[in-house]
Design an enzyme around this catalytic site. Structure first.
Site, mmCIF file in Angstrom:
data_model
loop_
_atom_site.group_PDB
_atom_site.id
_atom_site.type_symbol
_atom_site.label_atom_id
_atom_site.label_comp_id
_atom_site.label_asym_id
_atom_site.label_seq_id
_atom_site.Cartn_x
_atom_site.Cartn_y
_atom_site.Cartn_z
ATOM 1 N N LYS A 1 3.294 6.597 4.865
ATOM 2 C CA LYS A 1 2.356 5.546 4.464
ATOM 3 C C LYS A 1 2.853 4.165 4.839
ATOM 4 O O LYS A 1 4.019 3.823 4.662
ATOM 5 C CB LYS A 1 2.118 5.592 2.944
ATOM 6 C CG LYS A 1 1.010 4.676 2.470
ATOM 7 C CD LYS A 1 -0.351 5.145 2.922
ATOM 8 C CE LYS A 1 -1.431 4.096 2.703
ATOM 9 N NZ LYS A 1 -1.348 2.967 3.668
ATOM 10 N N SER B 1 -5.907 3.436 4.679
ATOM 11 C CA SER B 1 -5.353 2.697 3.542
ATOM 12 C C SER B 1 -6.438 1.990 2.748
ATOM 13 O O SER B 1 -6.333 0.809 2.429
ATOM 14 C CB SER B 1 -4.305 1.680 4.024
ATOM 15 O OG SER B 1 -3.491 1.250 2.954
ATOM 16 N N LYS C 1 0.101 3.832 -2.673
ATOM 17 C CA LYS C 1 -0.906 4.889 -2.591
ATOM 18 C C LYS C 1 -0.291 6.285 -2.494
ATOM 19 O O LYS C 1 -0.988 7.282 -2.700
ATOM 20 C CB LYS C 1 -1.838 4.618 -1.417
ATOM 21 C CG LYS C 1 -2.711 3.388 -1.661
ATOM 22 C CD LYS C 1 -3.379 2.855 -0.418
ATOM 23 C CE LYS C 1 -4.177 1.602 -0.757
ATOM 24 N NZ LYS C 1 -4.522 0.798 0.413
ATOM 25 N N SER D 1 0.793 -1.236 0.000
ATOM 26 C CA SER D 1 0.000 0.000 0.000
ATOM 27 C C SER D 1 0.824 1.285 0.000
ATOM 28 O O SER D 1 0.251 2.371 -0.076
ATOM 29 C CB SER D 1 -0.955 0.016 1.200
ATOM 30 O OG SER D 1 -2.046 -0.832 0.965
#
Length: 309
Positions: free
Chosen positions: A258, A132, A79, A76
């Site tokens: 992140k 997320s 992202k 993730s």
């Protein structure tokens, strides 16, 4: 003849050594040797992740690296690039319709979007980066693809493919030339990969955006939807434990960025922190559930110590 004999002797010596120390021990020794790093002791003793890199935000100087050019799965942390494109190509106040793309896939992280809802793009970006949400990633990708292409009637799969091309183009513009993306969220695909160094370049581009910095430094956020038959409220909590004072992994000065996890990628974290007007970006890929936070703490402390000398 002498060269062949010397090679034979070396092979025999290696075989004997493997038998003496055992295959597991030999594997650990060889793993130690093949690691590419500028500080082997720190890399082997303090960083559990298979790949890592640390950069001074102000100068762009790399302060530490470990296997930073090895191909890895980003999960993730993908992202970051999705958010960057949305910020550059979208309007934060425009309303975005949630479609069937929000229907969950097995085992994925979600923000809780429901088809028929309408959110401002700024709300969807928080849904993307804090909890997320893969559902938010797909909704954003389809919206941006339709807007940029001028074809808002594209089928969802076609729109996501189009957005993936935007991702690859933007990554190359950032200098990330060893990466390839096929989706906006990071669910595993063998053709969806990056390196720690490439991901550093992408993150460096993203934090230049003031709105991006605000989003990834937000602990809690509430979004309000329109559409359907009534307004819905969704609350999001940032998964980045470096930002959470009661998490046990809090880092003073942390301000992003992140998290990521899949079985294939392991636990990943792109983190940033600011102290005394000095800023760092640290990346850890393929660590473990607990060690990814410790790895990141060790990297950031290492960086601030280096900058203070």
């Amino acid at each position: 003849m002498k060269q062949k004999f010397a090679l034979f002797v070396c092979i025999v010596a290696v075989v004997l050594l493997v038998n003496m120390v055992g295959k597991d021990q030999w594997s650990r020794v060889w793993g130690h040797v093949k690691v590419q790093t500028n500080n082997r002791q720190f890399a082997m003793n303090e960083i559990r992740g298979e790949a890592a890199i640390l950069m001074d935000q102000r100068t762009g100087k790399v302060l530490f690296y470990k296997n930073d050019k090895e191909r890895m799965y980003p999960a993730s942390t993908t992202k970051i690039l999705t958010a960057l494109l949305a910020l550059e190509l979208g309007d934060l106040d425009e309303m975005v319709q949630v479609g069937e793309e929000a229907v969950p896939h097995p085992g994925e992280s979600r923000a809780g979007l429901v088809p028929g809802q309408q959110f401002k793009l700024i709300d969807l970006l928080h849904a993307l980066m804090l909890p997320s949400g893969n559902d938010a990633a797909r909704t954003i990708a389809i919206h941006i693809a339709g807007k940029v292409s001028g074809r808002e009637d594209m089928e969802p799969d076609e729109a996501i493919d189009y957005f993936a091309q935007l991702m690859n183009n933007r990554a190359k513009q950032a200098g990330a030339k060893q990466s390839h993306f096929v989706n906006p969220h990071g669910l595993h695909d063998e053709n969806h990969y990056t390196t720690a160094r490439d991901l550093m370049m992408i993150a460096s581009e993203a934090i230049k955006n003031e709105q991006f910095r605000k989003i990834v430094n937000t602990g809690q956020y509430t979004a309000y939807s329109k559409g359907r038959n009534h307004a819905d409220t969704l609350s999001f909590t940032n998964t980045n434990q470096l930002l959470q004072r009661n998490s046990g992994y809090y880092f003073e000065g942390a301000d992003g960025i992140k998290t990521g996890f899949t079985d294939q990628a392991g636990y990943c974290l792109v983190s940033s922190a600011t102290r005394y007007n000095a800023g760092l970006i640290a990346i850890v890929l393929k660590s473990t559930n607990d060690e990814v936070w410790r790895d990141s703490n060790h990297l950031l402390e290492y960086g601030f110590k280096a900058l203070s000398q």
